[in-house]
Motif scaffolding. Structure first.
Motif, PDB file in Angstrom:
ATOM      1  N   ILE A   1       0.830  -1.216   0.000  1.00  0.00           N
ATOM      2  CA  ILE A   1       0.000   0.000   0.000  1.00  0.00           C
ATOM      3  C   ILE A   1       0.868   1.272   0.000  1.00  0.00           C
ATOM      4  CG2 ILE A   1      -1.811   1.249   1.245  1.00  0.00           C
ATOM      5  CD1 ILE A   1      -2.735  -1.653   2.166  1.00  0.00           C
ATOM      6  N   PRO A   2       1.788   1.413   0.974  1.00  0.00           N
ATOM      7  CA  PRO A   2       2.636   2.619   0.886  1.00  0.00           C
ATOM      8  C   PRO A   2       3.516   2.654  -0.355  1.00  0.00           C
ATOM      9  CG  PRO A   2       3.375   1.181   2.653  1.00  0.00           C
ATOM     10  CD  PRO A   2       2.051   0.651   2.206  1.00  0.00           C
ATOM     11  N   ILE A   3       3.935   1.498  -0.824  1.00  0.00           N
ATOM     12  CA  ILE A   3       4.792   1.487  -2.023  1.00  0.00           C
ATOM     13  C   ILE A   3       4.053   2.146  -3.184  1.00  0.00           C
ATOM     14  CG2 ILE A   3       5.719  -0.017  -3.852  1.00  0.00           C
ATOM     15  CD1 ILE A   3       6.617  -1.933  -1.661  1.00  0.00           C
ATOM     16  N   ILE A   4       2.846   1.668  -3.455  1.00  0.00           N
ATOM     17  CA  ILE A   4       2.090   2.160  -4.594  1.00  0.00           C
ATOM     18  C   ILE A   4       1.730   3.637  -4.426  1.00  0.00           C
ATOM     19  CG2 ILE A   4      -0.201   2.003  -5.687  1.00  0.00           C
ATOM     20  CD1 ILE A   4       1.711  -0.066  -6.643  1.00  0.00           C
ATOM     21  N   ILE A   5       1.172   3.966  -3.284  1.00  0.00           N
ATOM     22  CA  ILE A   5       0.682   5.334  -3.090  1.00  0.00           C
ATOM     23  C   ILE A   5       1.833   6.336  -3.182  1.00  0.00           C
ATOM     24  CG2 ILE A   5      -0.379   6.914  -1.427  1.00  0.00           C
ATOM     25  CD1 ILE A   5      -2.075   4.528  -0.486  1.00  0.00           C
ATOM     26  N   VAL A   6       2.891   6.062  -2.438  1.00  0.00           N
ATOM     27  CA  VAL A   6       3.988   7.032  -2.389  1.00  0.00           C
ATOM     28  C   VAL A   6       4.737   7.090  -3.728  1.00  0.00           C
ATOM     29  CG1 VAL A   6       6.167   7.608  -1.265  1.00  0.00           C
ATOM     30  CG2 VAL A   6       4.224   6.833   0.100  1.00  0.00           C
ATOM     31  N   ALA A   7       4.969   5.918  -4.315  1.00  0.00           N
ATOM     32  CA  ALA A   7       5.747   5.911  -5.558  1.00  0.00           C
ATOM     33  C   ALA A   7       5.013   6.667  -6.670  1.00  0.00           C
ATOM     34  CB  ALA A   7       6.038   4.479  -5.995  1.00  0.00           C
ATOM     35  N   ILE A   8       3.726   6.426  -6.802  1.00  0.00           N
ATOM     36  CA  ILE A   8       2.986   7.094  -7.868  1.00  0.00           C
ATOM     37  C   ILE A   8       2.891   8.593  -7.580  1.00  0.00           C
ATOM     38  CG2 ILE A   8       0.720   7.300  -8.982  1.00  0.00           C
ATOM     39  CD1 ILE A   8       0.521   4.260  -8.792  1.00  0.00           C
ATOM     40  N   TRP A   9       2.661   8.904  -6.327  1.00  0.00           N
ATOM     41  CA  TRP A   9       2.571  10.308  -5.933  1.00  0.00           C
ATOM     42  C   TRP A   9       3.884  11.039  -6.254  1.00  0.00           C
ATOM     43  CZ3 TRP A   9       4.574  12.455  -0.994  1.00  0.00           C
ATOM     44  CH2 TRP A   9       4.125  13.763  -0.766  1.00  0.00           C
ATOM     45  N   LEU A  10       4.995  10.461  -5.807  1.00  0.00           N
ATOM     46  CA  LEU A  10       6.289  11.109  -6.057  1.00  0.00           C
ATOM     47  C   LEU A  10       6.622  11.130  -7.550  1.00  0.00           C
ATOM     48  CD1 LEU A  10       8.565   9.748  -3.173  1.00  0.00           C
ATOM     49  CD2 LEU A  10       7.525  11.996  -3.366  1.00  0.00           C
ATOM     50  N   GLY A  11       6.299  10.042  -8.232  1.00  0.00           N
ATOM     51  CA  GLY A  11       6.600   9.967  -9.662  1.00  0.00           C
ATOM     52  C   GLY A  11       5.855  11.027 -10.448  1.00  0.00           C
ATOM     53  N   VAL A  12       4.598  11.224 -10.101  1.00  0.00           N
ATOM     54  CA  VAL A  12       3.789  12.233 -10.802  1.00  0.00           C
ATOM     55  C   VAL A  12       4.322  13.632 -10.497  1.00  0.00           C
ATOM     56  CG1 VAL A  12       1.509  13.294 -10.946  1.00  0.00           C
ATOM     57  CG2 VAL A  12       1.724  10.808 -10.983  1.00  0.00           C
ATOM     58  N   ILE A  13       4.622  13.897  -9.236  1.00  0.00           N
ATOM     59  CA  ILE A  13       5.179  15.221  -8.885  1.00  0.00           C
ATOM     60  C   ILE A  13       6.459  15.459  -9.666  1.00  0.00           C
ATOM     61  CG2 ILE A  13       6.312  16.553  -7.051  1.00  0.00           C
ATOM     62  CD1 ILE A  13       4.404  15.396  -5.087  1.00  0.00           C
ATOM     63  N   SER A  14       7.290  14.433  -9.686  1.00  0.00           N
ATOM     64  CA  SER A  14       8.576  14.551 -10.352  1.00  0.00           C
ATOM     65  C   SER A  14       8.403  14.897 -11.836  1.00  0.00           C
ATOM     66  CB  SER A  14       9.308  13.224 -10.197  1.00  0.00           C
ATOM     67  OG  SER A  14      10.663  13.364 -10.432  1.00  0.00           O
ATOM     68  N   ALA A  15       7.408  14.271 -12.458  1.00  0.00           N
ATOM     69  CA  ALA A  15       7.179  14.528 -13.892  1.00  0.00           C
ATOM     70  C   ALA A  15       6.572  15.907 -14.111  1.00  0.00           C
ATOM     71  CB  ALA A  15       6.270  13.457 -14.474  1.00  0.00           C
ATOM     72  N   VAL A  16       5.627  16.270 -13.256  1.00  0.00           N
ATOM     73  CA  VAL A  16       4.957  17.559 -13.441  1.00  0.00           C
ATOM     74  C   VAL A  16       5.922  18.710 -13.165  1.00  0.00           C
ATOM     75  CG1 VAL A  16       3.118  19.035 -12.552  1.00  0.00           C
ATOM     76  CG2 VAL A  16       2.669  16.625 -12.980  1.00  0.00           C
ATOM     77  N   LYS A  17       6.773  18.523 -12.162  1.00  0.00           N
ATOM     78  CA  LYS A  17       7.766  19.562 -11.838  1.00  0.00           C
ATOM     79  C   LYS A  17       9.082  19.251 -12.531  1.00  0.00           C
ATOM     80  CE  LYS A  17       5.112  21.348  -8.506  1.00  0.00           C
ATOM     81  NZ  LYS A  17       4.409  22.586  -8.818  1.00  0.00           N
ATOM     82  N   HIS A  18       9.002  18.759 -13.730  1.00  0.00           N
ATOM     83  CA  HIS A  18      10.165  18.328 -14.487  1.00  0.00           C
ATOM     84  C   HIS A  18      11.321  19.324 -14.412  1.00  0.00           C
ATOM     85  CE1 HIS A  18      11.936  17.074 -18.601  1.00  0.00           C
ATOM     86  NE2 HIS A  18      12.507  16.449 -17.606  1.00  0.00           N
ATOM     87  N   ASN A  19      12.476  18.821 -13.955  1.00  0.00           N
ATOM     88  CA  ASN A  19      13.703  19.613 -13.851  1.00  0.00           C
ATOM     89  C   ASN A  19      13.652  20.746 -12.832  1.00  0.00           C
ATOM     90  OD1 ASN A  19      15.166  18.082 -15.552  1.00  0.00           O
ATOM     91  ND2 ASN A  19      14.773  19.340 -17.364  1.00  0.00           N
TER      92      ASN A  19
END
Lengths: 339, 344
Positions: free
Chosen positions: B111-129
């Protein structure tokens, strides 16, 4: 044409900050679009015509920046509108259709969902009403069995049907202006004609303005009333469609017109404009067409030719209009004597 | 959709026959003598000179392979998976006793793996660079390069030996005793769930405290992996024409990302998320060893070091089931996300 323009773009400059350097994709473009008319923007790939429309809708990606100029739409300064309000204008007053109907629709949502979403964003209707409106819209754009199609996914539709669905989506909120970015380029010829016809009839019905962005002069001849010819980020010639086709005054436009095969022509080889479009990272000084222009001389390499009114409502950005006349004349004589 | 699942389920027996055939031929290739060893409980049995041959014949160990295979398959179906030296019990029984512990940890970690990973991954992509992206990328890089036993030991050192917050093991001694009392109802074999069933919130919390560090250790590794997949998938999707279409029709940016982009970006993420489930269910030797937990990873590691091949084979068979079911779930979730897969 003495009405107030719906859209007025003045000296628009759109720059992209890429890793390789600054790209001045649009560099000082001005034009107006009047209510109910169709303006064509023609030019080769990469001349900045798509970027122009994306700038007007403020849909540039993070690298793009409007570096100067002004955009007035419906009496409002588009560049000063807060993003919140801009979202209400996009899809409602300004709509856009794109070149690739294959990729412009979201593959994981039904076309009905995508149209309904647009309707619900801008109109105060219930979702049932929106669905009925979407079905109605699909029928209007000539999609057979719209009640069934509304629940289908983009991949279940052919390219032409997808473009129709795309048009249905963009017109669902009855926009004042529609930017059509190469809407027929990805379609085969018979479908192209159908789509253009559809756009014309919908334009009549809804009274919207269309900005038709294309590299296809045939499309322009069929649809546009006025035409802006773009080359390397600038407008080089701007006139009504008949004048432009009959009496092109810019060497680039003249080259384009000459490159169209004519049905009564006996020429074996089509005319072509020598050279290639210059690298956008290093456009030449002066007139940007100078690397390919047969008439380029002196001033053409140092000064930027301004877009000036040559005749009434016919604007040309060239220092050598007279020389072009002479060149055309001597060429005609040459042809005649050859016959 | 139902037809799709049925089609996939119809394939299951074929896959299982394939898998068991491979597993069995591995056993069979050991030869009759080696196989016999697992049937013999004491050296007494081999005293007479012809005992070995007699026993080989008795257990049918020199029969042709197909005969042995179907006999073995029959036993497997009946629940007789052989004797486990490590488990000191039947292989299936030993697995079923340990698997709940692994499953429990997997559930809490997933549960934490999925929630946190997707959350961080999306932030990382949206705030690219931007700063957030750089920060998350460094975070992922550390998780990616730090071995789990090093990270686990580090956590144990800080949070157990220095701070004393999160102890290793499964559950505190006094609760372990409580769970052995006759009034304790064992239903799921998973401590936290059984604690809730028995109405013992204190045991539930205690078991969770024991799981905190293993969860964090497992999660960090999978975060690093999954968030990078999410990020790159999201970045790719955000460049697609249909995202521009959504923006052009006035969809607010938040919804463009949450709905239009995320649903498309999830397709490759699902594969990795599925792999993480299968990986977690496989038990992790290091994490179980470091945090003194009972589970599948240690069972199989012990079986391997003792050459307890019925346990090894049993574990392989068990995992092929999990792998098959896991992949089926991944495929079904693909179809849920992507209509192009659903309809073909």
């Amino acid at each position: 044409m003495d009405k107030k323009p719906l859209l007025k773009v003045q000296d628009l400059k759109t720059y992209f900050h890429t890793d390789d350097g600054l790209v001045k994709a649009v560099d000082g473009v001005s034009f107006e679009v009047y209510p109910g008319e169709t303006l064509g923007i023609v030019g080769e790939s990469g001349c900045g015509k798509s970027v122009t429309s994306l700038s007007v809708m403020r849909l540039l990606d993070e690298k793009g920046e409007i570096a100067g100029g002004s955009i007035t739409f419906n009496g409002e300064d588009v560049l000063a509108i807060p993003e919140e309000k801009m979202m209400k204008i996009r899809g409602n007053d300004m709509a856009m259709i794109f070149q690739e109907p294959m990729t412009a629709l979201n593959p994981v949502f039904t076309i009905g969902y995508q149209i309904i979403e647009a309707i619900l964003l801008h109109q105060k209707v219930s979702s049932e009403e929106a669905r009925a409106m979407a079905i109605d819209m699909l029928r209007k754009v000539g999609i057979p069995e719209p009640e069934k199609r509304v629940d289908e996914y983009p991949h279940e539709l052919s390219g032409g049907m997808r473009q129709r669905a795309m048009i249905a989506m963009s017109l669902s909120c009855n926009p004042k202006i529609l930017f059509a970015d190469e809407p027929t380029t990805a379609l085969d010829v018979t479908i192209q004609a159908q789509i253009l016809e559809l756009m014309l009839s919908l334009q009549k019905e809804y009274g919207m303005s269309i900005v038709m962005i294309t590299h296809d002069l045939g499309v322009i001849a069929e649809l546009a009333e006025r035409v802006a010819v773009m080359y390397a980020g600038r407008i080089v010639e701007y006139a009504d469609v008949v004048t432009l086709f009959k009496k092109p005054k810019h060497p680039y436009t003249w080259g384009l017109m000459n490159a169209i095969p004519k049905i009564d022509d006996e020429k074996e080889i089509l005319y072509n404009i020598k050279g290639v479009v210059p690298d956008p990272l290093s456009f030449p000084e002066g007139c940007r067409f100078n690397t390919r222009c047969p008439l380029a001389k002196d001033k053409c390499f140092t000064d930027v030719p301004p877009l000036e009114e040559f005749e009434k409502d016919h604007f040309v950005a060239c220092f050598r209009i007279n020389e072009l006349e002479e060149m055309i004349k001597s060429e005609r004589e040459g042809e005649l004597s050859a016959k | 959709m139902t037809a799709y699942i049925i089609r996939r389920l119809l394939l299951l027996p074929i896959i299982i026959i394939g898998v068991t055939l491979i597993i069995f031929s591995m056993v069979w290739s050991l030869g009759p003598d080696r196989l016999l060893a697992s049937y013999i409980k004491s050296p007494e049995a081999l005293k007479t000179p012809d005992a070995e041959e007699r026993l080989i014949r008795k257990y049918g160990l020199d029969d042709p392979m197909p005969v042995q295979y179907f006999k073995w398959l029959g036993n497997v179906v009946k629940g007789d998976w052989g004797y486990s030296m490590v488990g000191k019990d039947g292989v299936l029984q030993s697995i079923l006793q340990r698997f709940p512990y692994t499953l429990e940890l997997a559930i809490y970690a997933f549960i934490p793996i999925i929630i946190v990973a997707i959350w961080l991954g999306v932030i990382s992509a949206v705030k690219h660079n931007q700063f957030a992206d750089q920060f998350i990328r460094v975070f992922a890089l550390i998780g990616w390069s730090l071995p789990d036993f090093v990270f686990g030991l580090l956590l144990l050192w800080i949070f157990y030996s220095k701070l004393g917050w999160f102890p290793p093991g499964m559950v505190s001694t006094q609760f372990d005793l409580a769970m052995r009392e006759s009034s304790w109802h064992t239903v799921t074999h998973m401590i936290t769930f059984d604690a809730l069933i028995n109405g013992r919130l204190d045991i539930f919390v205690d078991a969770l405290r024991h799981m905190a560090l293993p969860i964090l250790t497992l999660a960090y590794l999978w975060w690093a992996y999954l968030l990078r997949i999410t990020r790159s998938s999201m970045l790719e999707v955000l460049r697609k024409d249909y995202i521009r279409t959504a923006r052009a029709k006035g969809v607010p940016e938040r919804i463009v990302i949450k709905k239009h982009a995320k649903k498309n970006a999830m397709i490759p993420v699902l594969t990795v998320a599925g792999a993480s489930v299968i990986g977690l269910l496989g038990g992790t030797v290091f994490v179980e060893t470091i945090f003194s937990r009972t589970g599948m990873g240690r069972f199989l590691a012990d079986a391997a070091s003792l050459l307890d091949y019925w346990s090894i084979i049993g574990g392989a068979l068990f995992y092929s089931f999990i792998l098959i079911i896991g992949n089926l779930i991944i495929d079904v979730s693909y179809a849920l996300v992507d209509p192009r897969i659903r309809l073909n």
